[in-house]
Design a protein around this motif. Structure first.
Motif, PDB file in Angstrom:
ATOM      1  N   ASP A  25       0.815  -1.237   0.000  1.00 25.97           N
ATOM      2  CA  ASP A  25       0.000   0.000   0.000  1.00 25.97           C
ATOM      3  C   ASP A  25       0.839   1.274   0.000  1.00 25.97           C
ATOM      4  O   ASP A  25       0.452   2.289   0.598  1.00 25.97           O
ATOM      5  CB  ASP A  25      -0.967   0.020   1.203  1.00 25.97           C
ATOM      6  CG  ASP A  25      -1.984  -1.110   1.140  1.00 25.97           C
ATOM      7  OD1 ASP A  25      -2.368  -1.501   0.020  1.00 25.97           O
ATOM      8  OD2 ASP A  25      -2.381  -1.601   2.215  1.00 25.97           O
ATOM      9  N   PHE A  26       1.957   1.236  -0.668  1.00 25.19           N
ATOM     10  CA  PHE A  26       2.850   2.397  -0.739  1.00 25.19           C
ATOM     11  C   PHE A  26       2.287   3.431  -1.697  1.00 25.19           C
ATOM     12  O   PHE A  26       1.902   3.111  -2.815  1.00 25.19           O
ATOM     13  CB  PHE A  26       4.238   1.943  -1.190  1.00 25.19           C
ATOM     14  CG  PHE A  26       5.236   3.052  -1.373  1.00 25.19           C
ATOM     15  CD1 PHE A  26       5.478   3.963  -0.362  1.00 25.19           C
ATOM     16  CD2 PHE A  26       5.944   3.185  -2.554  1.00 25.19           C
ATOM     17  CE1 PHE A  26       6.405   4.975  -0.517  1.00 25.19           C
ATOM     18  CE2 PHE A  26       6.877   4.192  -2.722  1.00 25.19           C
ATOM     19  CZ  PHE A  26       7.107   5.090  -1.701  1.00 25.19           C
ATOM     20  N   ASP A  27       2.222   4.679  -1.265  1.00 23.31           N
ATOM     21  CA  ASP A  27       1.783   5.790  -2.104  1.00 23.31           C
ATOM     22  C   ASP A  27       2.976   6.722  -2.285  1.00 23.31           C
ATOM     23  O   ASP A  27       3.315   7.492  -1.384  1.00 23.31           O
ATOM     24  CB  ASP A  27       0.603   6.515  -1.466  1.00 23.31           C
ATOM     25  CG  ASP A  27       0.046   7.618  -2.362  1.00 23.31           C
ATOM     26  OD1 ASP A  27       0.713   8.006  -3.344  1.00 23.31           O
ATOM     27  OD2 ASP A  27      -1.061   8.092  -2.064  1.00 23.31           O
TER      28      ASP A  27
ATOM     29  N   LEU B 266       2.614  10.677  -1.569  1.00 22.22           N
ATOM     30  CA  LEU B 266       2.337  11.276  -0.256  1.00 22.22           C
ATOM     31  C   LEU B 266       3.542  12.035   0.269  1.00 22.22           C
ATOM     32  O   LEU B 266       4.640  11.514   0.312  1.00 22.22           O
ATOM     33  CB  LEU B 266       1.956  10.197   0.766  1.00 22.22           C
ATOM     34  CG  LEU B 266       0.531   9.690   0.752  1.00 22.22           C
ATOM     35  CD1 LEU B 266       0.349   8.636   1.835  1.00 22.22           C
ATOM     36  CD2 LEU B 266      -0.475  10.802   0.934  1.00 22.22           C
TER      37      LEU B 266
ATOM     38  N   GLU C 110       3.471  13.400   3.406  1.00 17.33           N
ATOM     39  CA  GLU C 110       3.568  13.179   4.845  1.00 17.33           C
ATOM     40  C   GLU C 110       4.087  11.763   5.112  1.00 17.33           C
ATOM     41  O   GLU C 110       4.091  10.903   4.241  1.00 17.33           O
ATOM     42  CB  GLU C 110       2.229  13.409   5.552  1.00 17.33           C
ATOM     43  CG  GLU C 110       1.120  12.479   5.142  1.00 17.33           C
ATOM     44  CD  GLU C 110       0.242  13.032   4.025  1.00 17.33           C
ATOM     45  OE1 GLU C 110      -0.735  12.364   3.691  1.00 17.33           O
ATOM     46  OE2 GLU C 110       0.534  14.101   3.474  1.00 17.33           O
ATOM     47  N   SER C 111       4.504  11.558   6.337  1.00 27.63           N
ATOM     48  CA  SER C 111       5.056  10.270   6.756  1.00 27.63           C
ATOM     49  C   SER C 111       3.998   9.172   6.633  1.00 27.63           C
ATOM     50  O   SER C 111       2.826   9.399   6.931  1.00 27.63           O
ATOM     51  CB  SER C 111       5.540  10.394   8.198  1.00 27.63           C
ATOM     52  OG  SER C 111       5.994   9.172   8.671  1.00 27.63           O
ATOM     53  N   GLN C 112       4.412   8.015   6.190  1.00 27.71           N
ATOM     54  CA  GLN C 112       3.503   6.879   6.108  1.00 27.71           C
ATOM     55  C   GLN C 112       4.180   5.649   6.706  1.00 27.71           C
ATOM     56  O   GLN C 112       5.363   5.429   6.513  1.00 27.71           O
ATOM     57  CB  GLN C 112       3.032   6.624   4.675  1.00 27.71           C
ATOM     58  CG  GLN C 112       4.122   6.547   3.635  1.00 27.71           C
ATOM     59  CD  GLN C 112       3.567   6.450   2.217  1.00 27.71           C
ATOM     60  OE1 GLN C 112       2.669   5.685   1.943  1.00 27.71           O
ATOM     61  NE2 GLN C 112       4.136   7.252   1.316  1.00 27.71           N
ATOM     62  N   THR C 113       3.420   4.891   7.471  1.00 24.44           N
ATOM     63  CA  THR C 113       3.923   3.654   8.048  1.00 24.44           C
ATOM     64  C   THR C 113       3.375   2.508   7.222  1.00 24.44           C
ATOM     65  O   THR C 113       2.154   2.409   7.027  1.00 24.44           O
ATOM     66  CB  THR C 113       3.479   3.528   9.521  1.00 24.44           C
ATOM     67  OG1 THR C 113       3.988   4.654  10.251  1.00 24.44           O
ATOM     68  CG2 THR C 113       4.012   2.251  10.140  1.00 24.44           C
ATOM     69  N   ARG C 114       4.262   1.657   6.729  1.00 24.61           N
ATOM     70  CA  ARG C 114       3.874   0.562   5.842  1.00 24.61           C
ATOM     71  C   ARG C 114       4.585  -0.720   6.250  1.00 24.61           C
ATOM     72  O   ARG C 114       5.596  -0.697   6.941  1.00 24.61           O
ATOM     73  CB  ARG C 114       4.220   0.892   4.380  1.00 24.61           C
ATOM     74  CG  ARG C 114       3.503   2.106   3.833  1.00 24.61           C
ATOM     75  CD  ARG C 114       2.006   1.826   3.648  1.00 24.61           C
ATOM     76  NE  ARG C 114       1.302   2.951   3.091  1.00 24.61           N
ATOM     77  CZ  ARG C 114       0.534   3.776   3.780  1.00 24.61           C
ATOM     78  NH1 ARG C 114       0.387   3.618   5.072  1.00 24.61           N
ATOM     79  NH2 ARG C 114      -0.093   4.770   3.199  1.00 24.61           N
TER      80      ARG C 114
ATOM     81  N   THR D  93       8.815   3.186   8.394  1.00 20.57           N
ATOM     82  CA  THR D  93       8.313   4.545   8.226  1.00 20.57           C
ATOM     83  C   THR D  93       8.932   5.105   6.955  1.00 20.57           C
ATOM     84  O   THR D  93      10.148   5.002   6.749  1.00 20.57           O
ATOM     85  CB  THR D  93       8.696   5.424   9.434  1.00 20.57           C
ATOM     86  OG1 THR D  93       8.138   4.831  10.606  1.00 20.57           O
ATOM     87  CG2 THR D  93       8.170   6.837   9.279  1.00 20.57           C
TER      88      THR D  93
ATOM     89  N   GLU E 237       9.202   8.537   4.448  1.00 19.72           N
ATOM     90  CA  GLU E 237       8.988   9.977   4.336  1.00 19.72           C
ATOM     91  C   GLU E 237       9.554  10.461   3.001  1.00 19.72           C
ATOM     92  O   GLU E 237      10.602   9.981   2.563  1.00 19.72           O
ATOM     93  CB  GLU E 237       9.695  10.715   5.467  1.00 19.72           C
ATOM     94  CG  GLU E 237       9.174  10.344   6.850  1.00 19.72           C
ATOM     95  CD  GLU E 237       9.991  10.991   7.940  1.00 19.72           C
ATOM     96  OE1 GLU E 237       9.621  12.102   8.354  1.00 19.72           O
ATOM     97  OE2 GLU E 237      10.994  10.379   8.348  1.00 19.72           O
TER      98      GLU E 237
END
Length: 182
Positions: A101-103, A106, A108-112, A132, A134
């Motif tokens: 589910d990587f975008d 984005l 902003e920070s995303q946790t995947r 995390t 970024e």
């Protein structure tokens, strides 16, 4: 002739304007590990880790030389490479995976979760690693940590030293990716 030149120029400009790099490289990624034991903590860092990130398909690949780990004590380095990891036989550790589910757009920070295969000491094991991600100034920073169970990778520890080495090792990582240019 002038029309052809203008058409080629516009075509090149449009192609360059629309395209964003989707391949990134981290030449000096950082991987470290920590092992708590009652006798003495074991800690090592490796700042010579190569990683590639392809944002078009969310794939990631990591490769590192095991002998590039730096320990506080020379004897720890020697034991790690000769007795446990057997770096002459298994010089590298690798990870190949896919970020779920990587975008890539984005900011902003995303946790995947990164699902993939970790290969250490010639043994491959499927892993799910929380990370995390970024995006900073068109560069990605991916960091996180995970645990490695020593016996899963067939690393032999002599019974006399078993109490000096943890059964589970905490591994931390940080990669700063820049656009890859051929």
């Amino acid at each position: 002739m002038n029309k052809i030149f203008t058409f080629l120029f516009l075509l090149t400009f449009i192609a360059d304007f629309d395209s964003k790099p989707n391949q990134f490289i981290a030449n000096q990624g950082q991987v470290s590990f920590f092992s708590y034991t009652p006798v003495e903590n074991i800690e090592a860092k490796n700042n010579q880790v190569l990683s590639l990130l392809d944002t078009s398909n969310s794939e990631i690949a990591i490769s590192m030389l095991m002998r590039a780990f730096i320990f506080k004590k020379a004897l720890m380095y020697e034991h790690f490479n000769e007795s446990y990891i057997e770096s002459d036989i298994h010089p590298k550790a690798n990870f190949d995976g896919k970020i779920i589910d990587f975008d890539a757009s984005l900011r902003e920070s995303q946790t995947r979760i990164i699902k993939g295969t970790l290969t250490i000491h010639g043994i491959s094991k499927e892993m799910d690693i929380k990370a995390t991600i970024e995006l900073k100034d068109d560069a990605y920073v991916i960091s996180g940590s995970f645990d490695v169970v020593v016996k899963d990778f067939d690393i032999k520890i002599p019974p006399i030293l078993a109490s000096n080495i943890a059964k589970t090792i905490n591994v931390m990582f940080k990669f700063e990716y820049k656009p890859y240019e051929e």
